[in-house]
Design an enzyme around this catalytic site. Structure first.
Site, PDB file in Angstrom:
ATOM      1  N   GLN A 132      -7.514   1.721 -15.421  1.00 46.38           N
ATOM      2  CA  GLN A 132      -6.381   0.789 -15.377  1.00 46.38           C
ATOM      3  C   GLN A 132      -6.446  -0.275 -16.465  1.00 46.38           C
ATOM      4  O   GLN A 132      -5.465  -0.979 -16.698  1.00 46.38           O
ATOM      5  CB  GLN A 132      -6.304   0.095 -14.009  1.00 46.38           C
ATOM      6  CG  GLN A 132      -5.936   1.046 -12.880  1.00 46.38           C
ATOM      7  CD  GLN A 132      -5.794   0.296 -11.579  1.00 46.38           C
ATOM      8  OE1 GLN A 132      -6.774   0.040 -10.891  1.00 46.38           O
ATOM      9  NE2 GLN A 132      -4.566  -0.078 -11.248  1.00 46.38           N
ATOM     10  N   HIS A 177      -8.336   4.619  -2.563  1.00 45.17           N
ATOM     11  CA  HIS A 177      -7.332   4.409  -3.612  1.00 45.17           C
ATOM     12  C   HIS A 177      -8.008   4.340  -4.990  1.00 45.17           C
ATOM     13  O   HIS A 177      -7.555   4.987  -5.943  1.00 45.17           O
ATOM     14  CB  HIS A 177      -6.570   3.106  -3.307  1.00 45.17           C
ATOM     15  CG  HIS A 177      -5.540   2.731  -4.326  1.00 45.17           C
ATOM     16  ND1 HIS A 177      -4.191   2.745  -4.066  1.00 45.17           N
ATOM     17  CD2 HIS A 177      -5.665   2.303  -5.617  1.00 45.17           C
ATOM     18  CE1 HIS A 177      -3.531   2.364  -5.161  1.00 45.17           C
ATOM     19  NE2 HIS A 177      -4.401   2.084  -6.106  1.00 45.17           N
ATOM     20  N   LEU A 179      -1.815  -2.048  -9.000  1.00 47.01           N
ATOM     21  CA  LEU A 179      -1.563  -2.966 -10.114  1.00 47.01           C
ATOM     22  C   LEU A 179      -0.923  -2.252 -11.301  1.00 47.01           C
ATOM     23  O   LEU A 179      -0.287  -2.892 -12.131  1.00 47.01           O
ATOM     24  CB  LEU A 179      -2.872  -3.643 -10.551  1.00 47.01           C
ATOM     25  CG  LEU A 179      -3.514  -4.582  -9.527  1.00 47.01           C
ATOM     26  CD1 LEU A 179      -4.837  -5.126 -10.058  1.00 47.01           C
ATOM     27  CD2 LEU A 179      -2.578  -5.719  -9.148  1.00 47.01           C
TER      28      LEU A 179
HETATM   29 NI    NI Z   1      -4.202   1.395  -8.052  1.00 49.56          NI
END
Ligand code: NI
Length: 170
Positions: A51, A135, A94
């Site tokens: 991410q 997750h 996010l």
């Molecule tokens: Ni995520």
């Protein structure tokens, strides 16, 4: 902020990550610190390395949102070794800001992972922590929570995101 959070549909988010192979380095410790800082800044409870554009099997989690240092969890090369029970609850990511949906996950999950020194450990979580671990480990396998939704809901989200992209708001 040193890193910016990569958004869907960046291909790094759908690519399985490579294992971390070097431990106990200043670089790894700095990366972990930077990931916690980035996650707190974004008010998240979990952040996976892809991410922030780093395709490595590393994730940080803190279900207390920075309130309780004892809840800070660093999982390197993690695997879920057992899971049981079921919970359905709202989940977000996010990398997909503004979109939340109900996702069914295991209620309890036990993860085997390495710490920044390379030492293996097992940790078990329930409820929110179990959800966060599942997750985040999904992220390391190139899986987003969108893939746990019904095709109808997933397509709806994708259409809305495409519209936001067209409008220059994504
Ligand atoms: Ni995520």
């Amino acid at each position: 902020m040193k890193y910016t959070i990569v958004k869907y549909p960046d291909p790094i988010l759908s690519t399985p990550c490579d294992p971390v192979s070097e431990f106990d380095t200043a670089e790894l410790r700095q990366l972990v610190d930077d990931m916690f800082a980035c996650m707190y800044e974004a008010s998240g409870v979990g952040l996976a390395a892809p991410q922030i554009g780093i395709s490595r099997r590393l994730t940080v989690i803190d279900c207390s949102c920075g309130e309780d240092p004892a809840q800070k969890l660093v999982l390197i090369n993690p695997e879920i070794i057992s899971r049981d029970g079921s919970q359905t609850g709202e989940e977000g990511c996010l990398s997909i800001p503004g979109f939340r949906a109900n996702v069914t996950r295991a209620m309890n999950a036990t993860v085997r992972a390495q710490d920044v020194s390379g030492k293996w450990f097992d940790t078990t979580g329930q409820e929110l922590l179990a959800r966060a671990m599942q997750h985040e480990i999904d992220h390391l396998n190139g899986i987003l929570f969108l893939q746990h939704l019904t095709p109808l809901k997933r397509d709806l989200f994708k259409r809305k995101i495409r519209k936001l992209q067209r409008d220059g708001e994504w």
